[in-house]
Design an enzyme around this catalytic site. Structure first.
Site, mmCIF file in Angstrom:
data_model
loop_
_atom_site.group_PDB
_atom_site.id
_atom_site.type_symbol
_atom_site.label_atom_id
_atom_site.label_comp_id
_atom_site.label_asym_id
_atom_site.label_seq_id
_atom_site.Cartn_x
_atom_site.Cartn_y
_atom_site.Cartn_z
ATOM 1 N N TYR A 42 32.241 43.856 41.528
ATOM 2 C CA TYR A 42 33.280 42.723 41.388
ATOM 3 C C TYR A 42 33.548 41.903 42.546
ATOM 4 O O TYR A 42 33.429 40.886 42.590
ATOM 5 C CB TYR A 42 34.357 43.430 40.514
ATOM 6 C CG TYR A 42 35.640 42.346 40.685
ATOM 7 C CD1 TYR A 42 35.861 41.514 39.829
ATOM 8 C CD2 TYR A 42 36.672 42.403 41.378
ATOM 9 C CE1 TYR A 42 36.717 40.711 39.723
ATOM 10 C CE2 TYR A 42 37.873 41.630 41.643
ATOM 11 C CZ TYR A 42 37.935 40.587 40.563
ATOM 12 O OH TYR A 42 39.056 39.787 40.801
ATOM 13 N N GLU A 64 45.973 38.892 35.674
ATOM 14 C CA GLU A 64 46.864 39.255 36.669
ATOM 15 C C GLU A 64 48.431 39.411 35.986
ATOM 16 O O GLU A 64 49.023 40.449 36.788
ATOM 17 C CB GLU A 64 46.800 38.142 37.679
ATOM 18 C CG GLU A 64 45.576 37.772 38.406
ATOM 19 C CD GLU A 64 45.536 39.074 39.444
ATOM 20 O OE1 GLU A 64 46.527 39.739 39.842
ATOM 21 O OE2 GLU A 64 44.477 39.187 40.134
ATOM 22 N N TRP A 72 44.414 46.791 40.093
ATOM 23 C CA TRP A 72 43.559 45.853 39.440
ATOM 24 C C TRP A 72 42.412 46.685 38.938
ATOM 25 O O TRP A 72 41.770 46.381 37.993
ATOM 26 C CB TRP A 72 43.147 44.857 40.615
ATOM 27 C CG TRP A 72 42.111 44.026 40.053
ATOM 28 C CD1 TRP A 72 40.873 43.959 40.438
ATOM 29 C CD2 TRP A 72 42.325 43.164 38.898
ATOM 30 N NE1 TRP A 72 40.165 43.005 39.984
ATOM 31 C CE2 TRP A 72 40.805 42.413 38.850
ATOM 32 C CE3 TRP A 72 43.333 42.802 38.198
ATOM 33 C CZ2 TRP A 72 40.748 41.557 37.701
ATOM 34 C CZ3 TRP A 72 43.041 41.914 37.129
ATOM 35 C CH2 TRP A 72 41.574 41.289 36.972
#
Length: 226
Positions: A42, A64, A72
């Protein structure tokens, strides 16, 4: 999640500079992505590279919001389930979700089952439709707030990023969205969005992905208000 938060929680291995780590292949990266190969992928292929795709922009704002209070990586590991649950983040489809969909999603173990955040995603999809009428696209709306180079730190270091949980641009974006009825779009959340979507490049100096992200931005033409 903003890089400032990620860096605070990362376990930094011996590295050429603070905030970096070097893996077994001798590739140096931002320290926050070292937990898993998936996370590193990522970091290497998405984070900090410019995006104008409507679905990806909407998805990132929503995820988010779901991330608030979580890591995350937790959200990233659930991303495919989120995509399935929310019609691949097609704003037109999500905007039509109703009470039955909320009940279905609250019972979906593949995502974060937070009723408020689910309702926020539906609300924000409806707000996307409104933005498109005024600006032509969500991309045109957000990219008009890309900060000028002169407002950014001269060097993106570990300390510089730690000191930027928000920015004037993310505060302005947050205020504008809230004024238009969006939710779960605070200034820290919006700075993390800007980092991820390439409106700013916060790959630390020395990270192998920094130059690639800079080159991608140089070749990128931001969408404009139509």
């Amino acid at each position: 999640m903003s890089t400032a938060s990620l860096l605070k929680s990362a376990k930094v291995a011996a590295s050429p500079a603070a905030g970096l780590f070097t893996d077994d292949s001798h590739t140096t990266r931002c320290a926050w992505c070292q937990a898993t190969p998936f996370y590193r992928h990522y970091h290497d292929s998405e984070w900090g590279f410019p995006v104008d795709d409507e679905r990806r922009l909407f998805e990132k704002i929503c995820l988010e919001g779901f991330q608030a209070g979580l890591s995350w990586l937790t959200i990233l590991n659930k991303r495919e389930s989120f995509r399935s649950a929310f019609a691949n983040f097609d704003a037109e489809q999500v905007a039509r979700f109703g009470a039955r969909d909320v009940k279905r999603l609250v019972n979906d173990a593949g995502i974060v089952r937070h009723a408020g955040k689910i309702a926020s995603t539906i609300n924000n999809a409806q707000r996307v439709i409104e933005l498109r009428k005024e600006f032509g696209s969500l991309g045109a709306f957000v990219w008009r707030l890309e900060p000028e180079a002169k407002t950014r730190p001269a060097r993106i270091t570990h300390e510089a990023v730690k000191a930027m949980p928000t920015s004037p641009a993310s505060i302005a974006l947050s205020k504008d969205l809230k004024k238009r009825g969006w939710t779960f779009v605070g200034p820290t959340t919006m700075y993390a969005f800007m980092q991820a979507m390439g409106l700013v490049n916060d790959h630390i100096e020395g990270c192998a992905s920094r130059k690639a992200a800079l080159a991608a931005r140089k070749a990128f033409t931001p969408p404009r208000v139509s």
